[in-house]
Write a protein that holds these residues in place. Structure first.
Motif, PDB file in Angstrom:
ATOM      1  N   GLN A   1     -12.697   8.046  -8.748  1.00  0.00           N
ATOM      2  CA  GLN A   1     -11.433   7.989  -9.798  1.00  0.00           C
ATOM      3  C   GLN A   1     -10.399   9.057  -9.519  1.00  0.00           C
ATOM      4  O   GLN A   1      -9.340   8.972  -9.790  1.00  0.00           O
ATOM      5  CB  GLN A   1     -12.421   8.405 -11.108  1.00  0.00           C
ATOM      6  CG  GLN A   1     -13.382   7.363 -11.683  1.00  0.00           C
ATOM      7  CD  GLN A   1     -12.816   5.843 -12.092  1.00  0.00           C
ATOM      8  OE1 GLN A   1     -11.989   6.250 -13.073  1.00  0.00           O
ATOM      9  NE2 GLN A   1     -12.933   4.885 -11.644  1.00  0.00           N
TER      10      GLN A   1
ATOM     11  N   GLU B   1     -10.070  10.356  -6.594  1.00  0.00           N
ATOM     12  CA  GLU B   1      -9.222   9.949  -5.291  1.00  0.00           C
ATOM     13  C   GLU B   1      -8.139   8.790  -5.575  1.00  0.00           C
ATOM     14  O   GLU B   1      -7.003   8.794  -5.003  1.00  0.00           O
ATOM     15  CB  GLU B   1      -9.972   9.217  -4.103  1.00  0.00           C
ATOM     16  CG  GLU B   1     -11.077  10.325  -3.541  1.00  0.00           C
ATOM     17  CD  GLU B   1     -11.922   9.889  -2.608  1.00  0.00           C
ATOM     18  OE1 GLU B   1     -12.167   8.582  -2.591  1.00  0.00           O
ATOM     19  OE2 GLU B   1     -12.792  10.565  -1.859  1.00  0.00           O
ATOM     20  N   ALA B   2      -8.436   7.992  -6.719  1.00  0.00           N
ATOM     21  CA  ALA B   2      -7.510   7.103  -6.855  1.00  0.00           C
ATOM     22  C   ALA B   2      -6.450   7.602  -7.797  1.00  0.00           C
ATOM     23  O   ALA B   2      -5.064   7.430  -7.255  1.00  0.00           O
ATOM     24  CB  ALA B   2      -7.973   5.989  -7.800  1.00  0.00           C
ATOM     25  N   ALA B   3      -6.596   8.918  -8.365  1.00  0.00           N
ATOM     26  CA  ALA B   3      -5.617   9.220  -9.232  1.00  0.00           C
ATOM     27  C   ALA B   3      -4.852  10.336  -8.138  1.00  0.00           C
ATOM     28  O   ALA B   3      -3.574  10.070  -8.288  1.00  0.00           O
ATOM     29  CB  ALA B   3      -6.286  10.385 -10.427  1.00  0.00           C
ATOM     30  N   ARG B   4      -5.404  11.159  -7.333  1.00  0.00           N
ATOM     31  CA  ARG B   4      -4.579  11.572  -6.484  1.00  0.00           C
ATOM     32  C   ARG B   4      -3.973  10.735  -5.602  1.00  0.00           C
ATOM     33  O   ARG B   4      -2.605  11.241  -5.181  1.00  0.00           O
ATOM     34  CB  ARG B   4      -5.577  12.536  -5.593  1.00  0.00           C
ATOM     35  CG  ARG B   4      -6.447  13.544  -6.064  1.00  0.00           C
ATOM     36  CD  ARG B   4      -5.706  14.515  -6.922  1.00  0.00           C
ATOM     37  NE  ARG B   4      -4.567  15.254  -6.522  1.00  0.00           N
ATOM     38  CZ  ARG B   4      -4.666  16.433  -5.707  1.00  0.00           C
ATOM     39  NH1 ARG B   4      -5.922  17.030  -5.684  1.00  0.00           N
ATOM     40  NH2 ARG B   4      -3.836  16.846  -5.323  1.00  0.00           N
ATOM     41  N   SER B   5      -4.316   9.564  -5.096  1.00  0.00           N
ATOM     42  CA  SER B   5      -3.566   9.013  -4.172  1.00  0.00           C
ATOM     43  C   SER B   5      -2.305   8.200  -4.976  1.00  0.00           C
ATOM     44  O   SER B   5      -1.313   7.747  -4.365  1.00  0.00           O
ATOM     45  CB  SER B   5      -4.318   7.492  -3.774  1.00  0.00           C
ATOM     46  OG  SER B   5      -4.427   6.596  -4.713  1.00  0.00           O
ATOM     47  N   LEU B   6      -2.356   8.278  -6.397  1.00  0.00           N
ATOM     48  CA  LEU B   6      -1.041   7.746  -7.046  1.00  0.00           C
ATOM     49  C   LEU B   6      -0.116   9.266  -7.406  1.00  0.00           C
ATOM     50  O   LEU B   6       0.782   8.842  -8.090  1.00  0.00           O
ATOM     51  CB  LEU B   6      -1.549   7.298  -8.518  1.00  0.00           C
ATOM     52  CG  LEU B   6      -2.223   5.744  -8.109  1.00  0.00           C
ATOM     53  CD1 LEU B   6      -3.100   5.412  -9.542  1.00  0.00           C
ATOM     54  CD2 LEU B   6      -1.255   4.828  -8.145  1.00  0.00           C
ATOM     55  N   GLY B   7      -0.543  10.098  -6.674  1.00  0.00           N
ATOM     56  CA  GLY B   7       0.542  11.321  -6.766  1.00  0.00           C
ATOM     57  C   GLY B   7       0.185  12.275  -8.058  1.00  0.00           C
ATOM     58  O   GLY B   7       0.899  13.383  -8.124  1.00  0.00           O
ATOM     59  N   MET B   8      -0.938  12.085  -8.636  1.00  0.00           N
ATOM     60  CA  MET B   8      -1.298  12.900  -9.811  1.00  0.00           C
ATOM     61  C   MET B   8      -1.798  14.377  -9.162  1.00  0.00           C
ATOM     62  O   MET B   8      -2.768  14.397  -8.353  1.00  0.00           O
ATOM     63  CB  MET B   8      -2.448  12.641 -10.507  1.00  0.00           C
ATOM     64  CG  MET B   8      -2.070  11.225 -11.527  1.00  0.00           C
ATOM     65  SD  MET B   8      -3.382  10.841 -12.729  1.00  0.00           S
ATOM     66  CE  MET B   8      -2.949   9.277 -13.010  1.00  0.00           C
ATOM     67  N   PRO B   9      -1.332  15.615  -9.484  1.00  0.00           N
ATOM     68  CA  PRO B   9      -2.008  16.502  -9.006  1.00  0.00           C
ATOM     69  C   PRO B   9      -3.287  16.814  -9.630  1.00  0.00           C
ATOM     70  O   PRO B   9      -3.495  16.077 -10.712  1.00  0.00           O
ATOM     71  CB  PRO B   9      -0.919  17.858  -9.949  1.00  0.00           C
ATOM     72  CG  PRO B   9       0.071  17.161 -10.491  1.00  0.00           C
ATOM     73  CD  PRO B   9      -0.134  15.762 -10.448  1.00  0.00           C
TER      74      PRO B   9
ATOM     75  N   THR C   1      -6.385  13.795 -17.397  1.00  0.00           N
ATOM     76  CA  THR C   1      -6.383  12.127 -17.733  1.00  0.00           C
ATOM     77  C   THR C   1      -7.270  11.208 -17.279  1.00  0.00           C
ATOM     78  O   THR C   1      -7.311  10.465 -17.806  1.00  0.00           O
ATOM     79  CB  THR C   1      -4.765  11.748 -17.123  1.00  0.00           C
ATOM     80  OG1 THR C   1      -3.649  12.723 -17.172  1.00  0.00           O
ATOM     81  CG2 THR C   1      -4.152  10.360 -17.624  1.00  0.00           C
ATOM     82  N   ILE C   2      -7.916  11.620 -16.365  1.00  0.00           N
ATOM     83  CA  ILE C   2      -8.839  10.581 -15.763  1.00  0.00           C
ATOM     84  C   ILE C   2     -10.193  10.961 -15.749  1.00  0.00           C
ATOM     85  O   ILE C   2     -11.061  10.286 -16.181  1.00  0.00           O
ATOM     86  CB  ILE C   2      -8.547  10.304 -14.184  1.00  0.00           C
ATOM     87  CG1 ILE C   2      -7.190   9.672 -14.023  1.00  0.00           C
ATOM     88  CG2 ILE C   2      -9.522   9.416 -13.630  1.00  0.00           C
ATOM     89  CD1 ILE C   2      -6.749   8.593 -14.954  1.00  0.00           C
TER      90      ILE C   2
ATOM     91  N   ARG D   1      -3.732  17.064 -13.183  1.00  0.00           N
ATOM     92  CA  ARG D   1      -3.446  16.009 -14.067  1.00  0.00           C
ATOM     93  C   ARG D   1      -4.629  14.889 -14.012  1.00  0.00           C
ATOM     94  O   ARG D   1      -5.070  14.293 -14.988  1.00  0.00           O
ATOM     95  CB  ARG D   1      -2.034  15.450 -13.503  1.00  0.00           C
ATOM     96  CG  ARG D   1      -1.800  14.369 -13.901  1.00  0.00           C
ATOM     97  CD  ARG D   1      -1.582  13.717 -15.258  1.00  0.00           C
ATOM     98  NE  ARG D   1      -0.391  14.430 -16.030  1.00  0.00           N
ATOM     99  CZ  ARG D   1      -0.513  14.633 -17.303  1.00  0.00           C
ATOM    100  NH1 ARG D   1      -1.138  14.127 -18.054  1.00  0.00           N
ATOM    101  NH2 ARG D   1       0.697  15.092 -17.949  1.00  0.00           N
TER     102      ARG D   1
ATOM    103  N   PRO E   1     -11.410  12.441 -19.856  1.00  0.00           N
ATOM    104  CA  PRO E   1     -11.905  11.330 -20.968  1.00  0.00           C
ATOM    105  C   PRO E   1     -13.080  10.653 -20.598  1.00  0.00           C
ATOM    106  O   PRO E   1     -13.828  10.217 -21.348  1.00  0.00           O
ATOM    107  CB  PRO E   1     -10.477  10.383 -20.845  1.00  0.00           C
ATOM    108  CG  PRO E   1      -9.647  11.311 -20.327  1.00  0.00           C
ATOM    109  CD  PRO E   1     -10.455  12.197 -19.407  1.00  0.00           C
ATOM    110  N   GLN E   2     -13.433  10.481 -19.278  1.00  0.00           N
ATOM    111  CA  GLN E   2     -14.645   9.796 -18.985  1.00  0.00           C
ATOM    112  C   GLN E   2     -15.819  10.396 -18.898  1.00  0.00           C
ATOM    113  O   GLN E   2     -16.900  10.235 -19.446  1.00  0.00           O
ATOM    114  CB  GLN E   2     -14.343   9.144 -17.681  1.00  0.00           C
ATOM    115  CG  GLN E   2     -13.405   7.905 -17.376  1.00  0.00           C
ATOM    116  CD  GLN E   2     -13.323   7.438 -15.855  1.00  0.00           C
ATOM    117  OE1 GLN E   2     -14.311   7.015 -15.557  1.00  0.00           O
ATOM    118  NE2 GLN E   2     -12.058   7.698 -15.413  1.00  0.00           N
TER     119      GLN E   2
END
Ligand SMILES: Nc1ncnc2c1ncn2[C@@H]1O[C@H](COP(=O)(O)OP(=O)(O)O)[C@@H](O)[C@H]1O
Ligand SMILES: [Mg+2]
Lengths: 264, 263
Positions: free
Chosen positions: A159, A161-169, A176-177, A172, A180-181
């Motif tokens: 989760q 890794e996916a967020a980081r690969s979308l450019g999230m610091p 955001t990810i 963040r 919440p989970q």
């Protein structure tokens, strides 16, 4: 002569029924119901308990629980983050703290705040609710920290890794990810922690307090002495705890089944 | 910024150039000096046995793994430059994972909009429009309100592709995108990848789907033991491999029922 599983199951069932019936019969024969009612269920004499049992006892129990939990949650979150920090001394500190406060009885911590602080720092006198919040909050923060850490780590690495690969610091992705989970995962154990705190708030009496600060147990004990209704006031206080804890328990179970479904 | 080599470019495509890439985990050197060039709009398939470092190579390209040595250029960025804004670079590099990694607590639509709004700061309406366009592209335009666990594996992977595309990437990395799928849903994902390739996207794809590689890839690279063993036109490497290791690997992949187990 080997017993078949079916036969064994039948014998076990007969045994259970027999024990059940014997115990019930003994209770009915041996118990003096008049004395029993006198001691525990003397509901005629307890009307003076109200409305104080609710406006003072229940209110204070809820109050102590909420402030202790708020403090415990805040501190627990800090400890959980410290436990996952890359700087080792933070991890050591957090681990030491957690092991310490999980290992000693809450009542000792309460005494330390109620009597230790005023002795060690003459002139420092906190209101009792502050002592209660700090003491019970410290103890619960140790448990909460472990719960939160487990929750954060239960969110799959993919989760992030996916967020980081979308450019999230990193921060963040955390907000955001991950959180919440993790929140969904930790809700049931956190609810249980609130239940434990609700009950532990009954230890606050040890500090000595004004009548307006009585929580349920202290309020019940007070009634026990003044009303001459045996332990009945404590029975009433017990019922009040259940009014708080059983709904919480149901809520926790509901969260549990919901996360179980979400993770299937 | 970059021109593409594709005759009908739909995407603004970037190239990748890797020189002397090394990566170790402790004492275990996983990548032992990789040189690799992907031109804008080119589709390169990476094949090789499990553990040969394919995933690590892919993850180095967007710096999910920090290389120990070597230089990586992605589009206009030197990805290995310690001073560049990695988050900025990653916005332009889409990645599709074997395990999909859809955000489990968000709907399909939210999966595709969250990074647009939080990272690119696009207005919600624009983000939604972009997401819808890309969900339509992968054939899941009607699934925006679903949660990932309500979708089949193939559908989840298509959402993951739409999510990556919604950032308007100039390069897409795929790490065995069909390996976790039920056989009957592999085709739908490959079909989308094929259409992306046709539309001029630069793609670096780790895959075991040899017929896909043969048909779609401009180039195939065979890796083993952390080095590039053989590379060339897809038809040559897969149809007529020169190196014994490549021949052996392809025999195992293409005809798994007749593999002999060495003593
Ligand atoms: N995070 C990690 N820590 C330690 N070793 C790793 C890690 N990731 C991968 N490896 C090792 O690196 C080697 C290559 O892995 P990988 O790149 O996943 O290969 P492939 O994708 O080709 O199967 C394997 O031996 C694996 O055990
Ligand atoms: Mg891999």
């Amino acid at each position: 002569m080997a017993m078949t599983p079916r036969r064994r199951a039948r014998i076990s069932k007969i045994l259970q029924i027999t024990i059940f019936v014997v115990v019930i019969v003994l209770l009915l024969l041996k118990i003096d119901w008049k004395l029993m009612n006198e001691a525990f269920f003397n509901f005629d004499k307890i009307s003076p308990l109200f409305p104080g049992m609710i406006t003072i006892g229940l209110k204070n129990t809820l109050f102590y629980t909420v402030i202790s939990f708020a403090f415990g949650l805040t501190l627990g979150l800090i400890l959980a983050l410290m436990k996952t920090a890359s700087f080792a001394p933070y991890r050591w500190l957090a681990t030491g703290f957690i092991e310490f406060f999980r290992g000693i009885p809450a009542i000792l911590v309460l005494l330390a705040f109620g009597f230790g602080i005023p002795t060690a720092f003459p002139g420092v006198v906190w209101p009792q609710p502050v002592n209660i919040m700090l003491a019970l909050g410290l103890v619960s923060s140790a448990y909460i920290a472990e719960t939160l850490r487990a929750g954060l780590q239960a969110v799959p690495k993919g989760q992030v890794e996916a967020a980081r690969s979308l450019g999230m610091p990193a921060w963040r992705a955390m907000i955001t990810i991950v959180i919440p989970q993790a929140f969904k995962i930790v809700l049931p154990p956190l609810t249980n922690e609130v239940i434990l705190l609700t009950k532990d708030s009954s230890l606050a009496f040890i500090l000595g307090m004004m009548a307006s600060q009585f929580e349920l147990t202290k309020f019940g004990r007070d009634g026990m002495i003044s009303l001459g209704a045996g332990l009945t006031p404590l029975i009433v206080a017990g019922a009040m705890y259940l009014v708080i804890t059983i709904p919480l328990s149901l809520v926790a179970r509901k969260f549990e089944s919901r996360t179980a479904r979400a993770n299937r | 910024m970059n021109e593409t080599t594709n005759p009908t470019p739909v995407f603004q495509a970037a190239g990748v150039s890797i020189t002397g890439l090394r990566k170790s985990y402790g004492a275990n050197e996983v990548l032992k000096g990789i040189d690799l060039e992907v031109k804008p709009g080119e589709v390169v398939c990476l094949i090789g046995p499990s553990g040969s470092g394919k995933s690590t190579l892919l993850r180095c390209v967007n710096l999910l793994e920090q290389p120990n040595a070597g230089v990586i250029h992605v589009g206009g960025f030197e990805a290995t430059d310690l001073d560049i804004d990695l988050d900025k670079m990653r916005q332009k590099v889409g990645m599709v994972f074997q395990q999909f990694n859809l955000f489990a607590h968000l709907t399909v639509m939210q999966n595709c909009t969250i990074a647009q709004t939080k990272v690119l700061k696009r207005p919600a309406a624009q983000a939604k429009e972009t997401a819808q366009k890309n969900l339509d592209r992968v054939g899941l335009g009607a699934f925006g309100d679903r949660y990932p666990d309500e979708l089949s594996g193939g559908q989840q992977q298509r959402v993951a592709i739409a999510r990556a595309l919604s950032m308007d990437p100039t390069l897409m990395l795929f790490d065995e995108p069909t390996s976790a799928l039920d056989p009957e849903t592999v085709g739908e994902v490959l079909a989308i990848m094929r259409s992306l390739a046709k539309a001029g996207m630069t793609m670096l794809v780790v895959t075991h789907e040899m017929s896909f590689a043969k048909e779609v890839a401009d180039r195939v690279i065979f890796m083993d033991g952390g080095v590039v063993v053989e590379q060339g036109h897809a038809k040559d490497v897969i149809g007529n491999p020169q190196q014994p290791r490549t021949q052996d690997f392809l025999k195992r992949v293409l005809d798994p029922t007749h593999v002999e187990i060495a003593e």
